[in-house]
Design an enzyme around this catalytic site. Structure first.
Site, PDB file in Angstrom:
ATOM      1  CG  LEU A  49      -5.364   5.070   5.515  1.00 43.29           C
ATOM      2  CD1 LEU A  49      -5.329   5.545   4.072  1.00 43.29           C
ATOM      3  CD2 LEU A  49      -6.706   5.427   6.160  1.00 43.29           C
ATOM      4  CD  GLU A  50      -1.556  -1.522   3.570  1.00 42.38           C
ATOM      5  OE1 GLU A  50      -1.533  -1.356   2.348  1.00 42.38           O
ATOM      6  OE2 GLU A  50      -0.685  -2.197   4.171  1.00 42.38           O
ATOM      7  CB  ALA A  97      -4.699   9.476   7.699  1.00 45.36           C
ATOM      8  N   GLY A  98      -1.571   7.717   6.660  1.00 45.39           N
ATOM      9  CA  GLY A  98      -0.869   7.269   5.451  1.00 45.39           C
ATOM     10  C   GLY A  98      -1.156   5.794   5.245  1.00 45.39           C
ATOM     11  CG  HIS A 158     -19.379 -10.350 -19.566  1.00 42.83           C
ATOM     12  ND1 HIS A 158     -19.600  -9.201 -18.838  1.00 42.83           N
ATOM     13  CD2 HIS A 158     -20.539 -11.067 -19.523  1.00 42.83           C
ATOM     14  CE1 HIS A 158     -20.849  -9.221 -18.383  1.00 42.83           C
ATOM     15  NE2 HIS A 158     -21.443 -10.349 -18.781  1.00 42.83           N
ATOM     16  N   GLY A 211      26.725  -4.629   9.180  1.00 47.27           N
ATOM     17  CA  GLY A 211      27.804  -4.296   8.261  1.00 47.27           C
ATOM     18  C   GLY A 211      28.070  -2.803   8.201  1.00 47.27           C
ATOM     19  CB  VAL A 238       4.433  10.251  11.362  1.00 47.97           C
ATOM     20  CG1 VAL A 238       3.220  10.455  12.260  1.00 47.97           C
ATOM     21  CG2 VAL A 238       5.665   9.911  12.209  1.00 47.97           C
ATOM     22  CE  LYS A 242      -0.460  -5.220   2.587  1.00 48.19           C
ATOM     23  NZ  LYS A 242       0.590  -4.234   2.897  1.00 48.19           N
TER      24      LYS A 242
END
Ligand code: FAD
Ligand code: NAD
Length: 476
Positions: free
Chosen positions: A196-197, A191-192, A453, A124, A279, A60
């Site tokens: 895409l990100e 293209a998951g 609004h 662990g 993938v 992000k």
């Protein structure tokens, strides 16, 4: 065994699922340890898992940096703002991302301290009798015993046999978050969500991006209309998404990757300077269980649990990406908290039907609940109401009119069954749907709630009104 090495709760893995479980267990008064093997870029232990180190947060950070650059070149002009010869300094951008990662991984260490969770840094392994052996980074081994053990080992990238990661030319998310320069041509397999990100990040910074997807449908898990609108917008941005493309060979030759795939037209090859393989991910259960624990793995290494994340072995639980269900940080958060509460005798619970999905592209994609395809397939009678952002004053004022909101409600009871959104800011808006569904609300409830609004959320209000053909701002 000494007193210090006995715990009420031992958590293996300090990712989103594990650190939530550990902190909540400690809050509830249980003596808690949390073990994590991961090291940060500086070679020091880094808590927070995939999410904080090489997942949600760094991706992000780069999506935000690259969005600023893209908007400067493509959106600012219409506001009368110009900046000649915009440049991106990749080193500064990556440095900013690393600083954010360090802030948050360090934050988990502080939260552990504040909540009296004892961290152990190493790998662990669960042994029979709820014994956990930890191989520490200095090579030494310690042994802990827990009344309860929570397995939160997370997931790793799936590697394709013909495209092994070399961390230079063929990379997974870790490499694609750390390119030192903008690739001229970035190839992506899958293209998951990650494709895409991270494809968007490098496209916005100037890469030519080609995404090869094996399936014939784009984003099959999303609502079909949402996927169609998103595909149209991605195409406008220049993301080259090729569907039905089955990759068979990847060869690194002279600092380039030759990627061979077959689609309906036959065999083709693209030549790229970097290849991201995204993938899917698999449960990181390798080495986690010694012989004889009784904990079961399925064929893909996923830890088998019941609806309460219990493994069926006394005192052994498992949460997050290493168990069934969507591989999402917030799904892990909820499971971690629920298990800690169940151990403490409280009614811990996760509502799997209201876990939101968000894809942080431009436009953003988000949904909660069932898609129309799913409802058709299971024969549930439903009605829908949609509303476009192009008719929302705030979205148009922002210069972001793409996309729409769709409310799906039960045809007879009006209960909201799904909310599907594509457009600006929908990562936040989707929670109106989560909240409505959590409280078993109806489309009429949503339609009768006053929305400020001008805001983007008015699209949800009008879409809910459209369910009964009474939207004000469009013909019904
Ligand atoms: P993890 O985060 O994988 O953590 C597991 C931890 O356990 C790791 O630190 C690992 O080192 C440690 N570990 C494993 N085995 C052992 C062992 N035997 N001993 C000691 N330690 C061990 N999800 C979202 O919801 N939103 C997003 O925006 C998002 N973006 C993403 C972007 C990318 C690029 C990627 C790769 C993933 C993203 N995800 C996102 C998914 C999210 O990161 C995962 O769902 C989440 O991190 C899973 O949490 P977890 O605690 O189950 O496992
Ligand atoms: P994914 O499951 O989202 O997508 C993988 C894609 O690759 C699918 O479309 C699949 O059909 C395709 N594929 C599989 N094998 C292929 C092949 N051989 N050739 C071409 N295409 C192929 O997986 P991902 O993008 O790797 O992400 C992993 C997981 O991480 C996601 O499922 C998600 O749970 C999580 N994640 C979430 C977010 C978010 O919430 N915003 C962001 C990134 C990652």
């Amino acid at each position: 065994m000494s007193e210090q090495q006995q715990f009420d709760v031992i958590v293996i893995g300090a990712g989103p699922a594990g650190y939530h479980a550990a902190i909540r267990a400690a809050q509830l008064g249980m003596k808690t340890a949390c073990i994590d093997a991961a090291l940060g870029k500086d070679g020091k232990p880094a808590l927070g898992g995939t999410c904080l180190r090489v997942g949600c947060i760094p991706s992000k950070a780069l999506l935000d940096s690259s969005r600023q650059f893209w908007n400067l070149q493509h959106l600012f002009g219409e506001h009368g703002i110009s900046a000649k010869d915009a440049k991106i300094d990749v080193g500064t951008m990556i440095g900013r991302k690393d600083k954010i990662v360090k802030q948050f991984t360090g934050g988990i260490a502080m939260l552990f301290k504040a909540n009296k969770v004892t961290p152990y840094y190493g790998f662990g392994t669960l042994h029979p009798g709820n014994i956990v052996k930890v191989k520490q980074h200095d090579g030494s081994e310690i042994e802990l015993k827990g009344t309860n053990v929570i397995l939160a080992a997370g997931s790793d990238s799936i590697e394709l046999p013909f495209a092994k990661f070399d961390n230079e030319y063929i990379v997974d998310n870790v490499g694609a978050l750390d390119f030192t320069a903008v690739p001229k041509h970035l190839g992506v397999i899958g293209a998951g969500v990650i494709g895409l990100e991270l494809g968007s990040v490098w496209k916005r910074l100037g890469s030519e991006v080609t995404i090869l997807e094996a399936l014939p449908d784009f984003l099959a898990a999303a609502d079909a209309e949402v996927a169609k609108t998103a595909a149209k917008e991605f195409k406008k941005q220049g993301l080259d998404i090729r569907l039905g493309a089955k990759v068979s060979k990847c060869e690194v030759k002279k600092k380039e990757v030759h990627v061979t795939y077959t689609d309906s037209e036959g065999e083709k090859t693209i030549v790229v300077d970097k290849l991201l393989v995204s993938v899917g991910r698999r449960a990181a259960s390798k080495g986690l269980l010694a012989d004889g624990t009784g904990v079961k793995l399925d064929q893909r290494g996923v830890i088998e649990v019941d609806e309460h994340c219990h493994t069926g072995v006394d005192g052994v639980w498992a949460v997050g990406d290493c168990v069934r269900g969507p591989m999402l940080a917030h799904k892990g958060f909820e499971e971690g908290i629920a298990v800690a509460e169940l151990i403490a005798g409280l009614p811990g619970h996760v509502n799997y039907g209201t876990i939101p999905w968000v894809i942080y592209t431009e436009p953003e994609i988000a949904w909660v609940g069932k898609t129309e395809q799913e409802l058709k397939a299971d024969g549930t009678p439903y009605k829908t109401g949609s509303f476009p952002f192009a008719a929302i004053g705030r979205a148009v004022a922002m210069g972001e009119p793409a996309g729409f909101v769709k409310v799906i409600a039960h045809a007879e009871t009006d209960r909201v069954l799904g909310l599907h959104l594509v457009g600006v800011g929908v990562s936040e808006l989707v929670h109106e749907g989560v909240l409505t569904m959590e409280f078993s609300g109806s489309a009429d409830d949503l339609a009768r709630i006053c929305h400020a609004h001008p805001t983007l959320s008015e699209a949800i209000h009008d879409a809910a009104m459209a369910v009964d053909k009474r939207a004000i701002h469009k013909a019904n």
